[in-house]
Design a protein around this motif. Structure first.
Motif, PDB file in Angstrom:
ATOM      1  N   LEU A 192      19.096  30.018   4.812  1.00  0.00           N
ATOM      2  CA  LEU A 192      17.620  29.841   4.415  1.00  0.00           C
ATOM      3  C   LEU A 192      18.110  29.215   2.865  1.00  0.00           C
ATOM      4  N   VAL A 193      17.355  28.136   2.740  1.00  0.00           N
ATOM      5  CA  VAL A 193      17.653  27.108   1.433  1.00  0.00           C
ATOM      6  C   VAL A 193      16.517  26.701   0.928  1.00  0.00           C
ATOM      7  N   GLN A 194      16.303  25.973  -0.074  1.00  0.00           N
ATOM      8  CA  GLN A 194      15.028  25.386  -0.577  1.00  0.00           C
ATOM      9  C   GLN A 194      15.348  24.051  -0.477  1.00  0.00           C
ATOM     10  N   ALA A 195      14.069  23.266  -0.390  1.00  0.00           N
ATOM     11  CA  ALA A 195      14.371  21.658  -0.423  1.00  0.00           C
ATOM     12  C   ALA A 195      14.984  21.153  -1.489  1.00  0.00           C
ATOM     13  N   GLY A 196      15.787  20.319  -1.145  1.00  0.00           N
ATOM     14  CA  GLY A 196      16.617  19.538  -2.220  1.00  0.00           C
ATOM     15  C   GLY A 196      18.112  20.243  -2.409  1.00  0.00           C
ATOM     16  N   ASP A 197      18.202  21.558  -1.764  1.00  0.00           N
ATOM     17  CA  ASP A 197      19.532  22.243  -1.592  1.00  0.00           C
ATOM     18  C   ASP A 197      20.374  21.388  -0.816  1.00  0.00           C
ATOM     19  N   SER A 198      21.792  21.887  -0.751  1.00  0.00           N
ATOM     20  CA  SER A 198      22.771  21.281  -0.026  1.00  0.00           C
ATOM     21  C   SER A 198      23.424  22.635   0.953  1.00  0.00           C
ATOM     22  N   LEU A 199      23.980  22.061   2.058  1.00  0.00           N
ATOM     23  CA  LEU A 199      24.536  23.091   2.766  1.00  0.00           C
ATOM     24  C   LEU A 199      25.786  22.349   3.713  1.00  0.00           C
ATOM     25  N   ARG A 200      26.853  23.189   3.828  1.00  0.00           N
ATOM     26  CA  ARG A 200      27.894  22.518   4.661  1.00  0.00           C
ATOM     27  C   ARG A 200      28.182  23.346   5.891  1.00  0.00           C
ATOM     28  N   LEU A 201      27.745  22.881   6.913  1.00  0.00           N
ATOM     29  CA  LEU A 201      28.107  23.545   8.273  1.00  0.00           C
ATOM     30  C   LEU A 201      29.680  23.259   8.725  1.00  0.00           C
ATOM     31  N   MET A 215      25.314  18.397   4.394  1.00  0.00           N
ATOM     32  CA  MET A 215      23.919  18.181   4.377  1.00  0.00           C
ATOM     33  C   MET A 215      23.284  18.205   2.849  1.00  0.00           C
ATOM     34  N   ASN A 216      22.846  17.160   2.342  1.00  0.00           N
ATOM     35  CA  ASN A 216      22.462  17.095   0.913  1.00  0.00           C
ATOM     36  C   ASN A 216      21.005  16.879   0.849  1.00  0.00           C
ATOM     37  N   SER A 217      20.353  17.320  -0.162  1.00  0.00           N
ATOM     38  CA  SER A 217      18.905  16.803  -0.226  1.00  0.00           C
ATOM     39  C   SER A 217      17.856  17.379   0.809  1.00  0.00           C
ATOM     40  N   LEU A 218      18.367  18.389   1.282  1.00  0.00           N
ATOM     41  CA  LEU A 218      17.723  18.964   2.360  1.00  0.00           C
ATOM     42  C   LEU A 218      16.127  19.031   2.405  1.00  0.00           C
ATOM     43  N   LYS A 219      15.453  18.815   3.581  1.00  0.00           N
ATOM     44  CA  LYS A 219      13.989  18.736   3.635  1.00  0.00           C
ATOM     45  C   LYS A 219      13.424  19.790   4.714  1.00  0.00           C
ATOM     46  N   ALA A 242      31.343  17.563  26.299  1.00  0.00           N
ATOM     47  CA  ALA A 242      31.837  18.517  27.386  1.00  0.00           C
ATOM     48  C   ALA A 242      31.561  20.003  26.958  1.00  0.00           C
ATOM     49  N   TYR A 243      31.673  20.322  25.596  1.00  0.00           N
ATOM     50  CA  TYR A 243      31.697  21.628  25.158  1.00  0.00           C
ATOM     51  C   TYR A 243      30.606  21.897  24.031  1.00  0.00           C
ATOM     52  N   TRP A 244      29.743  22.865  24.190  1.00  0.00           N
ATOM     53  CA  TRP A 244      28.967  23.165  23.162  1.00  0.00           C
ATOM     54  C   TRP A 244      29.069  24.548  22.546  1.00  0.00           C
ATOM     55  N   GLY A 245      28.960  24.623  21.409  1.00  0.00           N
ATOM     56  CA  GLY A 245      28.905  25.825  20.455  1.00  0.00           C
ATOM     57  C   GLY A 245      27.601  26.490  20.542  1.00  0.00           C
ATOM     58  N   GLN A 246      27.502  27.811  20.133  1.00  0.00           N
ATOM     59  CA  GLN A 246      26.221  28.442  19.770  1.00  0.00           C
ATOM     60  C   GLN A 246      25.827  27.915  18.523  1.00  0.00           C
ATOM     61  N   GLY A 247      24.525  27.675  18.462  1.00  0.00           N
ATOM     62  CA  GLY A 247      23.983  26.916  17.263  1.00  0.00           C
ATOM     63  C   GLY A 247      24.076  27.878  16.033  1.00  0.00           C
ATOM     64  N   THR A 248      23.641  27.301  14.826  1.00  0.00           N
ATOM     65  CA  THR A 248      23.694  28.068  13.617  1.00  0.00           C
ATOM     66  C   THR A 248      22.154  27.574  12.829  1.00  0.00           C
ATOM     67  N   GLN A 249      21.463  28.377  12.570  1.00  0.00           N
ATOM     68  CA  GLN A 249      19.899  28.318  12.028  1.00  0.00           C
ATOM     69  C   GLN A 249      20.040  27.757  10.758  1.00  0.00           C
ATOM     70  N   VAL A 250      19.442  26.791  10.366  1.00  0.00           N
ATOM     71  CA  VAL A 250      19.071  26.201   9.043  1.00  0.00           C
ATOM     72  C   VAL A 250      17.537  26.071   8.862  1.00  0.00           C
ATOM     73  N   THR A 251      17.320  26.852   7.765  1.00  0.00           N
ATOM     74  CA  THR A 251      15.864  26.886   7.465  1.00  0.00           C
ATOM     75  C   THR A 251      15.654  26.284   6.038  1.00  0.00           C
ATOM     76  N   VAL A 252      14.753  25.268   6.019  1.00  0.00           N
ATOM     77  CA  VAL A 252      14.643  24.831   4.642  1.00  0.00           C
ATOM     78  C   VAL A 252      13.101  24.890   4.330  1.00  0.00           C
ATOM     79  N   SER A 253      12.994  25.716   3.173  1.00  0.00           N
ATOM     80  CA  SER A 253      11.627  25.975   2.599  1.00  0.00           C
ATOM     81  C   SER A 253      11.259  24.890   1.542  1.00  0.00           C
ATOM     82  N   SER A 254      10.041  24.768   1.562  1.00  0.00           N
ATOM     83  CA  SER A 254       9.280  23.726   0.558  1.00  0.00           C
ATOM     84  C   SER A 254       9.191  24.322  -0.836  1.00  0.00           C
TER      85      SER A 254
END
Length: 123
Positions: A10-19, A82-86, A111-123
């Protein structure tokens, strides 16, 4: 092949994350990799892809300038910066191993998929 994606949160708008996405085998052996996402109530969407040599990347047009993809062969890991998240970037993010050496935006090319990771960006 097992894929494990992590780094969401969980991040705020404008933040960055690296998956990060780590595979269970050496993906340098001819496979491109990619990231997709699925927002609530929406279709799965292509985010980014990288060729097996890392010399070609493909970013969704709507995300260019904010998102980038890279890979590290030593650790069998692909990254999504991921930069400047919205708030509209809120989604479950999935990594995948391509059937091909090149980067591709087509889900059927993976061919192969992983289980996802949740990204939540709050305003």
């Amino acid at each position: 092949v097992q894929l494990q994606a992590f780094g969401g949160g969980l991040v705020q708008a404008g933040d960055s994350l690296r998956l990060s996405c780590t595979t269970s085998r050496r993906t340098s052996s001819n496979n491109g990799m990619g990231w997709f996402r699925r927002a609530p109530g929406k279709e799965r969407e292509f985010v980014a892809a990288i060729s097996w040599r890392g010399d070609n990347t493909n970013i969704a047009n709507s995300l260019k300038g904010r998102f980038s993809i890279s890979r590290d062969y030593g650790s069998n890991t692909v990254y999504l910066q991921m930069n400047s998240l919205k708030p509209e970037d809120t989604a479950v993010y999935y990594c995948a191993v391509s059937r091909y050496a090149v980067s591709t935006s087509a889900p059927e090319g993976y061919a192969y998929w992983g289980q996802g990771t949740q990204v939540t960006v709050s305003s």
